[in-house]
Design an enzyme around this catalytic site. Structure first.
Site, PDB file in Angstrom:
ATOM      1  N   ASN A  62       0.843  -1.198   0.000  1.00  0.00           N
ATOM      2  CA  ASN A  62       0.000   0.000   0.000  1.00  0.00           C
ATOM      3  C   ASN A  62       0.881   1.252   0.000  1.00  0.00           C
ATOM      4  O   ASN A  62       1.978   1.271   0.576  1.00  0.00           O
ATOM      5  CB  ASN A  62      -1.003   0.015   1.163  1.00  0.00           C
ATOM      6  CG  ASN A  62      -0.408  -0.189   2.529  1.00  0.00           C
ATOM      7  OD1 ASN A  62       0.627  -0.818   2.698  1.00  0.00           O
ATOM      8  ND2 ASN A  62      -1.072   0.356   3.536  1.00  0.00           N
ATOM      9  N   CYS A 107      -4.162   0.617  -2.354  1.00  0.00           N
ATOM     10  CA  CYS A 107      -3.970  -0.631  -1.617  1.00  0.00           C
ATOM     11  C   CYS A 107      -2.886  -1.505  -2.263  1.00  0.00           C
ATOM     12  O   CYS A 107      -2.606  -1.394  -3.468  1.00  0.00           O
ATOM     13  CB  CYS A 107      -5.264  -1.427  -1.597  1.00  0.00           C
ATOM     14  SG  CYS A 107      -6.589  -0.680  -0.646  1.00  0.00           S
ATOM     15  N   GLU A 113      -3.042  -4.603  -3.041  1.00  0.00           N
ATOM     16  CA  GLU A 113      -3.584  -5.472  -4.097  1.00  0.00           C
ATOM     17  C   GLU A 113      -3.620  -4.755  -5.438  1.00  0.00           C
ATOM     18  O   GLU A 113      -3.294  -5.320  -6.482  1.00  0.00           O
ATOM     19  CB  GLU A 113      -5.006  -5.924  -3.728  1.00  0.00           C
ATOM     20  CG  GLU A 113      -5.089  -6.753  -2.459  1.00  0.00           C
ATOM     21  CD  GLU A 113      -5.327  -5.907  -1.218  1.00  0.00           C
ATOM     22  OE1 GLU A 113      -4.752  -4.816  -1.097  1.00  0.00           O
ATOM     23  OE2 GLU A 113      -6.091  -6.364  -0.356  1.00  0.00           O
ATOM     24  N   CYS A 151     -10.267  -5.017   0.323  1.00  0.00           N
ATOM     25  CA  CYS A 151     -11.391  -4.073   0.427  1.00  0.00           C
ATOM     26  C   CYS A 151     -12.298  -4.229  -0.796  1.00  0.00           C
ATOM     27  O   CYS A 151     -11.962  -4.901  -1.785  1.00  0.00           O
ATOM     28  CB  CYS A 151     -10.878  -2.648   0.551  1.00  0.00           C
ATOM     29  SG  CYS A 151     -10.312  -1.921  -1.008  1.00  0.00           S
ATOM     30  N   CYS A 166     -10.814  -3.197  -4.189  1.00  0.00           N
ATOM     31  CA  CYS A 166      -9.840  -4.169  -4.702  1.00  0.00           C
ATOM     32  C   CYS A 166     -10.525  -5.434  -5.196  1.00  0.00           C
ATOM     33  O   CYS A 166     -10.100  -6.041  -6.184  1.00  0.00           O
ATOM     34  CB  CYS A 166      -8.802  -4.502  -3.636  1.00  0.00           C
ATOM     35  SG  CYS A 166      -7.639  -3.141  -3.366  1.00  0.00           S
TER      36      CYS A 166
HETATM   37  N1  THU Z   1      -5.174  -1.570   2.625  1.00  0.00           N
HETATM   38  C1  THU Z   1      -4.598  -2.383   1.702  1.00  0.00           C
HETATM   39  O1  THU Z   1      -3.516  -2.102   1.179  1.00  0.00           O
HETATM   40  N2  THU Z   1      -5.250  -3.510   1.373  1.00  0.00           N
HETATM   41  C2  THU Z   1      -6.410  -3.953   1.968  1.00  0.00           C
HETATM   42  O2  THU Z   1      -6.921  -4.995   1.617  1.00  0.00           O
HETATM   43  C3  THU Z   1      -7.022  -3.167   3.018  1.00  0.00           C
HETATM   44  C4  THU Z   1      -6.452  -1.819   3.234  1.00  0.00           C
HETATM   45  C5  THU Z   1      -4.453  -0.350   3.015  1.00  0.00           C
HETATM   46  C6  THU Z   1      -5.053   0.929   2.554  1.00  0.00           C
HETATM   47  C7  THU Z   1      -4.501   1.897   3.571  1.00  0.00           C
HETATM   48  O3  THU Z   1      -3.204   2.318   3.164  1.00  0.00           O
HETATM   49  C8  THU Z   1      -4.367   1.066   4.836  1.00  0.00           C
HETATM   50  O4  THU Z   1      -4.399  -0.280   4.413  1.00  0.00           O
HETATM   51  C9  THU Z   1      -5.449   1.285   5.859  1.00  0.00           C
HETATM   52  O5  THU Z   1      -6.693   1.175   5.308  1.00  0.00           O
END
Ligand code: THU
Length: 129
Positions: free
Chosen positions: A42, A53, A55, A86, A89
């Site tokens: 992320n 994110c 992903e 999320c 994603c």
């Molecule tokens: N985040 C991800 O990278 N992947 C996920 O599946 C859930 C959330 C990140 C986004 C943000 O930078 C941090 O986690 C908090 O939400």
């Protein structure tokens, strides 16, 4: 590439996460149908809504290298435990997912938890359907 190898790559990818705002570091390792692996983390921004994110970082890396069919993704966070993708994603991955696309996570006990994208994202949106 085994599921265990893929989750290890996702765990390693957490190290590059740029998450100074949430402090929640996420890594992903995406297996494409042609056998390549793309990792991602992320990447946050002072304009919070600009955060990307792990992903989608991995997915965009894959597509930009010409890989547009995906087999599986492993997702991990630096603290351990399940990190479900999320909603954005899930939809983003659905665009490129094979029918049997799998989401590989690791629980607090170190056991793999594997889900079909279909169960996490039923009736995803595609313009072609
Ligand atoms: N985040 C991800 O990278 N992947 C996920 O599946 C859930 C959330 C990140 C986004 C943000 O930078 C941090 O986690 C908090 O939400």
């Amino acid at each position: 590439m085994t599921d265990h190898e893929l989750i290890t790559l996702a765990e390693n990818a957490c190290k590059n996460a740029y998450a100074p705002y949430s402090k929640f570091k996420v890594g992903a390792a995406l297996l494409t149908s042609d056998g390549r692996v793309f990792t991602g983390c992320n990447v946050e921004n002072a304009s919070y809504g600009g955060a990307i994110c792990a992903e989608r970082t991995a997915a965009v890396k894959a597509v930009s290298e010409g890989a547009v069919r995906f087999s599986a993704i492993a997702i991990a966070n630096a603290g351990g435990g399940l990190t479900f993708p999320c909603g954005i994603c899930r939809q983003f991955l659905y665009e490129f997912a094979e029918d049997n696309f799998r989401v590989i996570l690791k629980d607090e006990k170190g056991e793999l938890a594997v889900y079909a994208l279909e169960e996490l994202m039923p009736h995803g949106f595609r313009l072609s359907e």
